[in-house]
Design an enzyme around this catalytic site. Structure first.
Site: not given
Length: 680
Positions: A466, A469
């Site tokens: 994550e 990202h």
């Protein structure tokens, strides 16, 4: 963004440090109403522009027309996902259809379409290069793909479809959350917990105490569910919980099965209305695969190369178990036993070496070395829950690149899974850079019994994923907001996230953060070697599971016809059976809880293959770091310059070639998974 007079409503002005402490349910409806009005006025100004049209007056105005509305709706949607209440859900559901209708109306606006075509015909437009040329081309193509050239009747129907899809997919997500929260298993006899690690027992005991009940409480949230399915000796309890998990959102009050039928029907109608044979071809036209058939061929090639080892792994597990046949709720349990026997490796032995705070600090250290950035906590920012932390990302020159919130632990008012999202997408105008703001959410094992949050290795990979990202979002330096950050093709968007997971397997990287929470010692070499040897354990099964989801997704959106194929759950089950190591029972309805495909109007619908597509890219791209040093600043800055900073300002295939100097090598993934030799 135009300022408004009602300064008491915190949703009306874009604030970089979001005032979560002042946002209330009663702000939602009036703010959205006003911001819709502002956005409409912005569109009308573009249409009414009578001066010689320029990129700034037409294209950049369009790029910023909905900025305030996106900001407010992004915050409300986020809060509904992480701190929901019945009142907030009602407010969001009330405004969401009108907002969806507005966004659908933009490419259907005849005046705006004429304005875009008028600008495209100017001398300035014909001489555009780089990002500006790409933005104009993509905008014209997107308007066509979203109905700009339909007749009035077609435009009206398309708008109706988009609004209905927004309602249905929101209801789908709500049903999954509510159905998940309804289930609990209370165990009062400690002997029933045999096999379960102490960390999982402590978490279950804490969960029971928080609910005011005696014993141990288990839920369908990931930390609880995965631990139980992997370690609990009691097969009857495993079966009960497995069946509950794979039949979520199928009870009468929260039944998602009719919603799936309707979502698929509307997506198919939308694609046909826009001149596409199916929904997959509609959404993939602007992605790297371009067509549904190519995505299916990509998955089929991986399946063909993976299946021989998949069958071997399954035979080996059955033999190891000593049973004639394994049930689905037995697979994770016996696989963990087999892994321990083959590699003398218990994944729980790693947990003490992964305290959350140390993992996060180490991750920041790694990206600092690679990309020349600093990530520092900045306490005091308003947050939606006291466990949430706020960080800033700065360049080595101390320039603020972005900021983000981190919300790591599960709550009953928070949806499951892990995700990154954007609050503000900044732009680089040359003489001025506006920073980005985003968030990371997870559902990790929280601190219990006086110990810090101790993570599994898979949890660590999730955090790195994550954060990849988030870096893609916050390190973007693009002039056009809608082409900045992670606003890229969905079969490219997972490259920055998945490549980050590689550092979770490298000794040098682990030594920066994998420290025993009591002694501070590094992972012992023998444990690290066991972990490394076990990395490829049942790799074919892991790959086939993802391929199965990709195949059923594309089948839903390319091939499925209710009259011919019957019940949608049975149809999915027949496909997924080919990728399952055990026979799936008739009541297997996992797709009813699969928010990836049905939790938003598009989401990963017809795009789940993207995970494997990007995994090929990440396995190949990481060879640059593997061969030149995993902390190579030179390679890191090249990756930042060619991938992380570019957003969608260039074709993703060209960006990849700029970094690697060639097209991707599909064998890189098979080699990393240990499947290459057997596939040849």
């Amino acid at each position: 963004m135009k300022q408004v007079s009602d300064r008491s409503n915190p949703l009306l002005d874009v604030e970089f440090r979001i005032p979560f402490d002042r946002i209330r349910v009663e702000h939602v409806e009036p703010a959205v109403k006003e911001l819709l009005h502002q956005a409409s006025e912005s569109i009308e100004r573009i249409i009414a522009d009578r001066e010689p049209r320029t990129f700034v007056s037409t294209m950049m105005e369009l790029d910023t027309a909905t900025e305030g509305l996106e900001y407010a709706m992004g915050i409300v949607k986020h809060l509904e996902a992480v701190a929901t209440t019945p009142e907030l859900r009602a407010a969001y559901n009330k405004v969401q259809p009108e907002v969806s209708a507005f966004y659908s109306s933009i490419p259907l606006n005849e005046g705006l379409w004429r304005a875009l075509k008028a600008y495209a015909a100017t001398d300035e437009a014909k001489t555009l290069t780089g990002t500006r040329k790409r933005y104009l081309t993509k905008t014209i193509d997107s308007f066509r793909r979203h109905g700009a050239e339909l007749d009035l009747e077609g435009k009206a129907r398309l708008s109706e479809i988009d609004v209905e899809l927004a309602k249905l997919t929101m209801k789908f997500s709500e049903n999954v959350l509510d159905s998940t929260n309804l289930y609990e298993l209370i165990v009062t006899n400690e002997s029933s917990l045999a096999g379960l690690p102490q960390s999982a027992r402590d978490a279950a005991h804490e969960s029971a105490r928080a609910k005011g009940v005696e014993g141990w409480r288990f839920t369908l949230q990931q930390p609880s569910y995965v631990a139980l399915m992997t370690y609990l000796d009691d097969g009857a309890i495993r079966e009960q919980v497995w069946r509950a998990y794979t039949t979520r959102a199928t009870d009468a009050e929260h039944d998602n099965r009719p919603l799936i039928h309707e979502i698929l029907r509307l997506r198919r109608e939308k694609a046909n209305l826009l001149g596409f044979p199916d929904f997959a071809d509609l959404v993939l036209e602007d992605r790297m695969a371009h067509r549904g058939q190519r995505a299916q061929e990509f998955l089929a090639d991986l399946k063909q190369k993976t299946e021989p080892r998949f069958q071997e792994e399954n035979r080996e597990l059955v033999e190891f178990s000593g049973k004639n046949k394994l049930k689905p709720w037995d697979i994770a349990y016996y696989a963990e036993k087999q892994r321990a026997a083959l590699y003398d490796f218990d994944e729980e032995a790693l947990r003490p070496y992964f305290p959350l705070e140390s993992v996060v600090r180490g991750m920041f250290n790694i990206v600092g070395r690679l990309y020349g950035i600093q990530v520092v906590e900045n306490p005091g920012a308003p947050v939606w829950d006291q466990a949430v932390k706020y960080y800033e990302i700065r360049d080595e020159s101390s320039e603020l690149m972005g900021a983000f919130y981190a919300d790591w632990f599960p709550r009953e008012n928070k949806r499951g899974g892990a995700w990154m999202d954007a609050f503000i997408t900044g732009v680089d105008l040359g003489n001025r850079f506006a920073p980005h703001a985003g968030l990371i959410c997870g559902n990790l094992t929280p601190p219990v019994a006086g110990r810090p949050a101790l993570l599994t290795h898979r949890d660590v990979e999730t955090i790195f994923h994550e954060f990849g990202h988030l870096l893609h979002h916050c390190l973007s330096r693009v002039e056009v907001r809608s082409l900045a950050g992670a606003n890229v093709a969905w079969d490219f968007v997972e490259l920055p996230s998945q490549i980050m997971e590689n550092w979770c397997w490298e000794r040098e990287a682990l030594d920066l953060f994998a420290r025993h929470y009591e002694t501070g010692e590094r992972i012992p070499e023998d444990l690290f070697q066991k972990m490394t040897r076990a990395r490829q354990f049942r790799a074919a099964n892991a790959q086939m599971r993802q391929l199965g989801f990709g195949f059923v997704d594309l089948a839903f959106h390319r091939d499925y016809t209710p009259d011919r194929d019957g019940d949608v759950m049975e149809y999915a089950r027949k496909i997924l059976q080919q990728y399952s190591p055990a026979e799936l029972p008739p009541a297997y309805n996992m797709m009813a809880g699969f928010t990836h495909l049905f939790g938003s109007p598009v989401g990963y619908g017809a795009g789940y293959y993207s995970y494997k597509w990007a995994e090929v890219l990440d396995a190949d791209a990481f060879t640059q770091f593997r061969d030149n040093g995993i902390f190579s600043r030179d390679i890191g800055l090249r990756f930042r310059s060619n991938i992380l900073s570019k957003g969608d300002s260039e074709d993703p295939a060209e960006l990849y070639r700029s970094f690697m100097g060639r097209d991707p090598d599909p064998n890189a993934l098979l080699e990393r998974s240990g499947l290459l030799v057997r596939a040849e």
